[in-house]
Design a protein around this motif. Structure first.
Motif, PDB file in Angstrom:
ATOM      1  N   ASP A 123       0.808  -1.226   0.000  1.00  0.00           N
ATOM      2  CA  ASP A 123       0.000   0.000   0.000  1.00  0.00           C
ATOM      3  C   ASP A 123       0.839   1.273   0.000  1.00  0.00           C
ATOM      4  OD1 ASP A 123       0.921   0.102   2.606  1.00  0.00           O
ATOM      5  OD2 ASP A 123      -1.030  -0.273   3.537  1.00  0.00           O
ATOM      6  N   GLU A 124       2.170   1.141   0.105  1.00  0.00           N
ATOM      7  CA  GLU A 124       3.056   2.302   0.037  1.00  0.00           C
ATOM      8  C   GLU A 124       3.392   2.695  -1.398  1.00  0.00           C
ATOM      9  OE1 GLU A 124       6.545   1.508   2.297  1.00  0.00           O
ATOM     10  OE2 GLU A 124       5.494   1.354   4.227  1.00  0.00           O
ATOM     11  N   ILE A 125       3.129   1.785  -2.341  1.00  0.00           N
ATOM     12  CA  ILE A 125       3.428   2.078  -3.744  1.00  0.00           C
ATOM     13  C   ILE A 125       2.572   3.261  -4.193  1.00  0.00           C
ATOM     14  CG2 ILE A 125       3.288   1.187  -6.104  1.00  0.00           C
ATOM     15  CD1 ILE A 125       3.944  -1.578  -4.980  1.00  0.00           C
ATOM     16  N   PRO A 126       3.192   4.317  -4.723  1.00  0.00           N
ATOM     17  CA  PRO A 126       2.469   5.561  -5.014  1.00  0.00           C
ATOM     18  C   PRO A 126       1.693   5.577  -6.327  1.00  0.00           C
ATOM     19  CG  PRO A 126       4.777   5.813  -5.577  1.00  0.00           C
ATOM     20  CD  PRO A 126       4.644   4.448  -4.967  1.00  0.00           C
ATOM     21  N   ASP A 127       0.911   6.626  -6.492  1.00  0.00           N
ATOM     22  CA  ASP A 127       0.156   6.833  -7.730  1.00  0.00           C
ATOM     23  C   ASP A 127       1.114   6.960  -8.921  1.00  0.00           C
ATOM     24  OD1 ASP A 127      -1.984   6.919  -6.066  1.00  0.00           O
ATOM     25  OD2 ASP A 127      -2.558   8.992  -6.483  1.00  0.00           O
ATOM     26  N   GLY A 128       0.704   6.350 -10.030  1.00  0.00           N
ATOM     27  CA  GLY A 128       1.485   6.442 -11.260  1.00  0.00           C
ATOM     28  C   GLY A 128       2.743   5.604 -11.279  1.00  0.00           C
ATOM     29  N   ALA A 129       2.929   4.734 -10.293  1.00  0.00           N
ATOM     30  CA  ALA A 129       4.151   3.934 -10.191  1.00  0.00           C
ATOM     31  C   ALA A 129       4.277   2.937 -11.344  1.00  0.00           C
ATOM     32  CB  ALA A 129       4.175   3.191  -8.856  1.00  0.00           C
ATOM     33  N   GLU A 130       5.539   2.638 -11.687  1.00  0.00           N
ATOM     34  CA  GLU A 130       5.825   1.647 -12.730  1.00  0.00           C
ATOM     35  C   GLU A 130       6.134   0.306 -12.057  1.00  0.00           C
ATOM     36  OE1 GLU A 130       8.490   1.332 -16.809  1.00  0.00           O
ATOM     37  OE2 GLU A 130       9.394   2.303 -15.056  1.00  0.00           O
ATOM     38  N   ILE A 131       5.421  -0.718 -12.468  1.00  0.00           N
ATOM     39  CA  ILE A 131       5.604  -2.067 -11.925  1.00  0.00           C
ATOM     40  C   ILE A 131       6.157  -2.948 -13.034  1.00  0.00           C
ATOM     41  CG2 ILE A 131       4.522  -3.987 -10.704  1.00  0.00           C
ATOM     42  CD1 ILE A 131       4.166  -1.312  -9.254  1.00  0.00           C
ATOM     43  N   PHE A 132       7.331  -3.530 -12.815  1.00  0.00           N
ATOM     44  CA  PHE A 132       7.931  -4.411 -13.821  1.00  0.00           C
ATOM     45  C   PHE A 132       7.401  -5.836 -13.657  1.00  0.00           C
ATOM     46  CE2 PHE A 132      10.846  -0.909 -14.116  1.00  0.00           C
ATOM     47  CZ  PHE A 132      11.306  -0.945 -15.438  1.00  0.00           C
ATOM     48  N   VAL A 133       6.943  -6.422 -14.759  1.00  0.00           N
ATOM     49  CA  VAL A 133       6.438  -7.801 -14.781  1.00  0.00           C
ATOM     50  C   VAL A 133       6.999  -8.483 -16.023  1.00  0.00           C
ATOM     51  CG1 VAL A 133       4.307  -7.164 -13.577  1.00  0.00           C
ATOM     52  CG2 VAL A 133       4.356  -7.181 -16.073  1.00  0.00           C
ATOM     53  N   SER A 134       6.826  -9.786 -16.125  1.00  0.00           N
ATOM     54  CA  SER A 134       7.349 -10.490 -17.296  1.00  0.00           C
ATOM     55  C   SER A 134       6.445 -10.279 -18.513  1.00  0.00           C
ATOM     56  CB  SER A 134       7.476 -11.989 -17.003  1.00  0.00           C
ATOM     57  OG  SER A 134       6.245 -12.649 -17.199  1.00  0.00           O
ATOM     58  N   SER A 135       6.969 -10.649 -19.662  1.00  0.00           N
ATOM     59  CA  SER A 135       6.237 -10.496 -20.926  1.00  0.00           C
ATOM     60  C   SER A 135       5.292 -11.658 -21.195  1.00  0.00           C
ATOM     61  CB  SER A 135       7.234 -10.377 -22.084  1.00  0.00           C
ATOM     62  OG  SER A 135       8.110 -11.506 -22.103  1.00  0.00           O
ATOM     63  N   ASN A 136       5.128 -12.535 -20.215  1.00  0.00           N
ATOM     64  CA  ASN A 136       4.280 -13.719 -20.367  1.00  0.00           C
ATOM     65  C   ASN A 136       2.809 -13.341 -20.187  1.00  0.00           C
ATOM     66  OD1 ASN A 136       2.993 -16.163 -20.276  1.00  0.00           O
ATOM     67  ND2 ASN A 136       4.097 -16.947 -18.507  1.00  0.00           N
ATOM     68  N   PRO A 137       2.007 -13.343 -21.266  1.00  0.00           N
ATOM     69  CA  PRO A 137       0.602 -12.926 -21.161  1.00  0.00           C
ATOM     70  C   PRO A 137      -0.248 -13.841 -20.284  1.00  0.00           C
ATOM     71  CG  PRO A 137       1.044 -13.872 -23.325  1.00  0.00           C
ATOM     72  CD  PRO A 137       2.365 -13.700 -22.652  1.00  0.00           C
ATOM     73  N   ALA A 138       0.177 -15.101 -20.122  1.00  0.00           N
ATOM     74  CA  ALA A 138      -0.590 -16.041 -19.297  1.00  0.00           C
ATOM     75  C   ALA A 138      -0.487 -15.715 -17.810  1.00  0.00           C
ATOM     76  CB  ALA A 138      -0.113 -17.471 -19.544  1.00  0.00           C
ATOM     77  N   GLU A 139       0.444 -14.827 -17.437  1.00  0.00           N
ATOM     78  CA  GLU A 139       0.641 -14.465 -16.039  1.00  0.00           C
ATOM     79  C   GLU A 139      -0.030 -13.137 -15.674  1.00  0.00           C
ATOM     80  OE1 GLU A 139       1.929 -16.528 -14.028  1.00  0.00           O
ATOM     81  OE2 GLU A 139       3.946 -17.213 -14.548  1.00  0.00           O
ATOM     82  N   GLU A 140      -0.677 -12.466 -16.618  1.00  0.00           N
ATOM     83  CA  GLU A 140      -1.196 -11.121 -16.350  1.00  0.00           C
ATOM     84  C   GLU A 140      -2.180 -11.089 -15.176  1.00  0.00           C
ATOM     85  OE1 GLU A 140      -2.579  -9.327 -19.984  1.00  0.00           O
ATOM     86  OE2 GLU A 140      -0.618  -9.489 -20.944  1.00  0.00           O
ATOM     87  N   GLY A 141      -3.069 -12.073 -15.118  1.00  0.00           N
ATOM     88  CA  GLY A 141      -4.016 -12.128 -14.005  1.00  0.00           C
ATOM     89  C   GLY A 141      -3.308 -12.338 -12.686  1.00  0.00           C
ATOM     90  N   ARG A 142      -2.232 -13.079 -12.727  1.00  0.00           N
ATOM     91  CA  ARG A 142      -1.449 -13.346 -11.525  1.00  0.00           C
ATOM     92  C   ARG A 142      -0.797 -12.060 -11.013  1.00  0.00           C
ATOM     93  NH1 ARG A 142       2.868 -18.389 -11.164  1.00  0.00           N
ATOM     94  NH2 ARG A 142       2.681 -18.721  -8.907  1.00  0.00           N
TER      95      ARG A 142
END
Length: 276
Positions: A123-142
């Motif tokens: 909950d400390e992550i601020p507005d407009g923050a960038e979150i890095f995730v993998s390019s695997n589309p099957a993980e998007e819901g995760r």
């Protein structure tokens, strides 16, 4: 007399060849080549191989550190099984590549976690923050599940979290931006470099890079996660005796104890470590 000897020789040769064929078929039936990610998948299969040897099987582990390769190897028959993926990923792969692959059973969950060098709580992550995730589309819901559970992101009605995509977001209270331009294996470096507000990655990649999920993650999946890793084989073979014997070993109490001993809270055995 000569004719009888020739006939006898032919019979003996035929019997000898038949014996060789039978031996070869038996050896083929007892051999199982499993494509697996390095840790913990490969280690788990190696441990299972010890028990399978007692049952007359020769289990060989083929380590593959690329999510796009194991299903291709399995579909083409270069390996007999694989252990690296969950059901949503397999379904996406089948839809894209038309692979004829099916699940034998669940083995364990490598919990997805949110990691940050800048924030100690989600909950400390601020507005407009960038979150890095993998390019695997099957993980998007995760990836989204962490923020859906926090009430920060809302999905379209009727969309299951395991099937969700970024396009299903109907409300994003903090206007979070998901950077999905990297492959999963590069995310530990992104985290260590302190890029973005946070990085979401799977625990097997974290462990491989000296990151301790239950200590370093600011949020981590638990055993209720629907993303358990599975043993998969070619369609029509999940009930083959050798694969049923293998899944029994992979789901055994001995295996649960091994996983808990070796990986602690960072890998969750199927059944949560309890006898099933």
């Amino acid at each position: 007399m000569k004719k009888s000897l020739v006939l006898l020789g032919a019979v003996l040769l035929s019997a000898s060849l038949a014996g060789c064929g039978s031996s070869g078929a038996k050896e083929e039936a007892s051999k199982i080549v499993v494509a697996a990610s390095p840790t913990p998948h490969g280690e788990v299969v190696k441990h299972a191989a010890e028990e399978m040897k007692k049952k007359g099987y020769d289990v060989e582990v083929k380590i593959v550190n690329d999510y796009k390769v194991p299903n291709k190897l399995l579909d083409e028959g270069d390996v007999d099984a694989n252990l690296f993926q969950h059901i949503p990923y397999l379904n996406a792969e089948k839809k894209t590549h038309h692979y004829k692959i099916e699940e034998v059973g669940k083995v364990f969950t490598t919990p997805m976690g949110v990691y940050s060098k800048k924030y100690k709580k989600l909950d400390e992550i601020p507005d407009g923050a960038e979150i890095f995730v993998s390019s695997n589309p099957a993980e998007e819901g995760r990836f989204l599940s962490f923020f859906v559970n926090e009430g920060v992101i809302k999905l379209k009605d009727g969309v299951k979290i395991e099937d969700a995509k970024f396009r299903d977001i109907v409300e994003n209270k903090k206007n979070l931006k998901f950077n999905n331009k990297q492959s999963a294996e590069f995310l530990p470096k992104t985290y260590k470099n302190g890029e973005g507000a946070a990085v979401i990655m799977n625990s097997n990649y974290a462990i491989d890079n000296g990151i301790i999920p239950h200590k370093d993650a600011i949020a981590l999946e638990d055993e209720s996660s629907p993303f358990a890793n599975i043993l998969a084989v070619q369609e029509g073979h999940k009930n083959d005796k050798k694969f049923q014997d293998l899944i029994k070993v992979l789901q055994s109490q001995d295996m649960k104890e091994y996983i808990t001993k070796e990986f602690g809270q960072d890998v969750i055995p199927y059944g949560g470590g309890k006898e099933k």
